[in-house]
Design an enzyme around this catalytic site. Structure first.
Site, PDB file in Angstrom:
ATOM      1  N   LYS A  54       0.842  -1.206   0.000  1.00  0.00           N
ATOM      2  CA  LYS A  54       0.000   0.000   0.000  1.00  0.00           C
ATOM      3  C   LYS A  54       0.873   1.251   0.000  1.00  0.00           C
ATOM      4  CE  LYS A  54      -3.784  -2.433   2.173  1.00  0.00           C
ATOM      5  NZ  LYS A  54      -4.431  -2.886   3.410  1.00  0.00           N
ATOM      6  N   GLN A  98      -4.094  -1.275   9.548  1.00  0.00           N
ATOM      7  CA  GLN A  98      -4.086  -2.643   9.015  1.00  0.00           C
ATOM      8  C   GLN A  98      -4.657  -3.614  10.053  1.00  0.00           C
ATOM      9  OE1 GLN A  98      -3.105  -3.491   5.817  1.00  0.00           O
ATOM     10  NE2 GLN A  98      -3.945  -5.505   6.309  1.00  0.00           N
ATOM     11  N   ASP A 121     -10.626   3.403   4.242  1.00  0.00           N
ATOM     12  CA  ASP A 121     -11.137   2.029   4.198  1.00  0.00           C
ATOM     13  C   ASP A 121     -12.668   2.017   4.069  1.00  0.00           C
ATOM     14  OD1 ASP A 121      -9.441  -0.146   4.139  1.00  0.00           O
ATOM     15  OD2 ASP A 121      -8.932  -0.004   6.262  1.00  0.00           O
TER      16      ASP A 121
END
Ligand code: NAP
Length: 285
Positions: A54, A98, A121
């Site tokens: 990412k 994460q 997200d």
């Protein structure tokens, strides 16, 4: 009929190229790059790979990507301090924590510390609510990627029968909302659904988001359907596979995503899109 493969790798590259151009425009206009900050707690090998990818992907499109690492024994307060600091930092446009977090850390409490405006997200209750109300907000990355794949296949959604197998908050439910917003007639199936095979056979658009290797069999697929396989599983031999028996489904579907190389690559590409959207919204355009 032999299905055409929906090439997620190629389409993800197209999305990244679009984002790169838009990032250059953003920099010209605002004098700084959009910033994505990824938080990794602990040493989980898969999470280390995902977070590094990412960070790398954001830098490749010209963003400011940063990975913040905390040790596995970090306290919940230390994780919250880091996230709160990023929340207050004006140069940070997107925050991604994460998952999973190490045992003993309250995941919900940490996620709730990410402000909705930086929630790339799309997990924040405010963003989930906006999606449910059909209003603009940050949409979870994998569902966003699935919708782009459907668009690239030219799948007609208005009036189509769509079946989403799986009802998780991060995949199944948001995909169902997005399909509904495009005027599909949506059924959400799950582990208690009666006669799942018959429900799936109704689907012009079949989305599998279960997490069970090859559970959706070839004869569950309607002739001419578009099949999006979100699942990532391993066969007993250790090979990656989806939730759909792809080889068998190809005889009936018009379009199908492979695993790997279908939905997977779209998720990071859509994270980059979300970061750009968050940055633009924060700077007022
Ligand atoms: P999840 O939270 O475990 O949800 C799975 C869903 O499948 C649940 O709603 C469950 O129903 C349903 N289900 C389980 N067994 C079933 C059965 N026998 N028949 C019908 N439905 C059944 O999983 P998730 O996070 O949504 O992820 C789903 C899959 O997508 C996983 O393989 C995951 O690895 C993959 N994934 C891929 C990406 C990507 O980038 N490609 C991103 C995220 C996830 P109940 O609600 O009734 O338990």
């Amino acid at each position: 009929m032999t299905a055409q493969l929906l090439d997620g790798k190629a389409i993800a590259q197209k999305v990244r190229d679009e984002v790169r151009l838009d990032v250059a425009r953003f920099v010209a206009q605002h004098g700084r790059a959009p910033g994505l900050d990824v938080v990794l707690v602990g040493e989980d090998p898969a999470s280390q790979v995902y977070t590094r990818n990412k960070e790398k992907a954001s830098i490749e499109v010209g963003m400011r990507g940063r990975l913040h690492r905390l040790p596995a024994d970090a306290t919940e307060e230390a994780v919250l301090d880091l996230v709160n600091g990023l929340a207050d930092d004006d140069e940070v446009d997107g925050i991604l924590v994460q998952l999973p977090l190490p045992k003993g850390i309250n995941e919900q409490r940490v996620l709730d510390a990410v402000p909705a405006s930086k929630d790339v997200d799309g997990f924040h209750p405010l963003n989930a609510g906006l999606l449910s109300a059909g209003r603009p907000g940050l949409v979870p990355c994998t569902p966003r990627g699935c919708m782009r794949l459907l668009a690239e296949a030219g799948t007609k959604l208005q009036g189509a029968r769509a079946v989403v197998v799986g009802r998780s908050n991060i995949v199944g439910k948001p995909i169902a909302q997005l399909l509904l917003a495009q005027h599909a007639t949506v059924t959400i199936a799950h582990s208690r659904t009666r006669d799942l095979a018959a429900v799936c056979r109704e689907a012009d658009v079949l989305i599998a988001a279960v997490g069970k290797a090859k559970m959706i069999q070839g004869d569950w697929v309607k002739e001419g359907a578009t099949v999006i396989d979100v699942g990532i599983n391993r066969t007993p031999e250790g090979k990656l596979c989806g939730d759909v028996d792809t080889a068998a489904a190809m005889d009936r579907a018009a379009w199908i995503t492979p695993v790997p190389g279908g939905v997977g690559p779209m998720t990071i590409a859509c994270l980059l899109e979300n970061t750009l959207l968050a940055a633009r919204a924060r700077l007022g355009n």
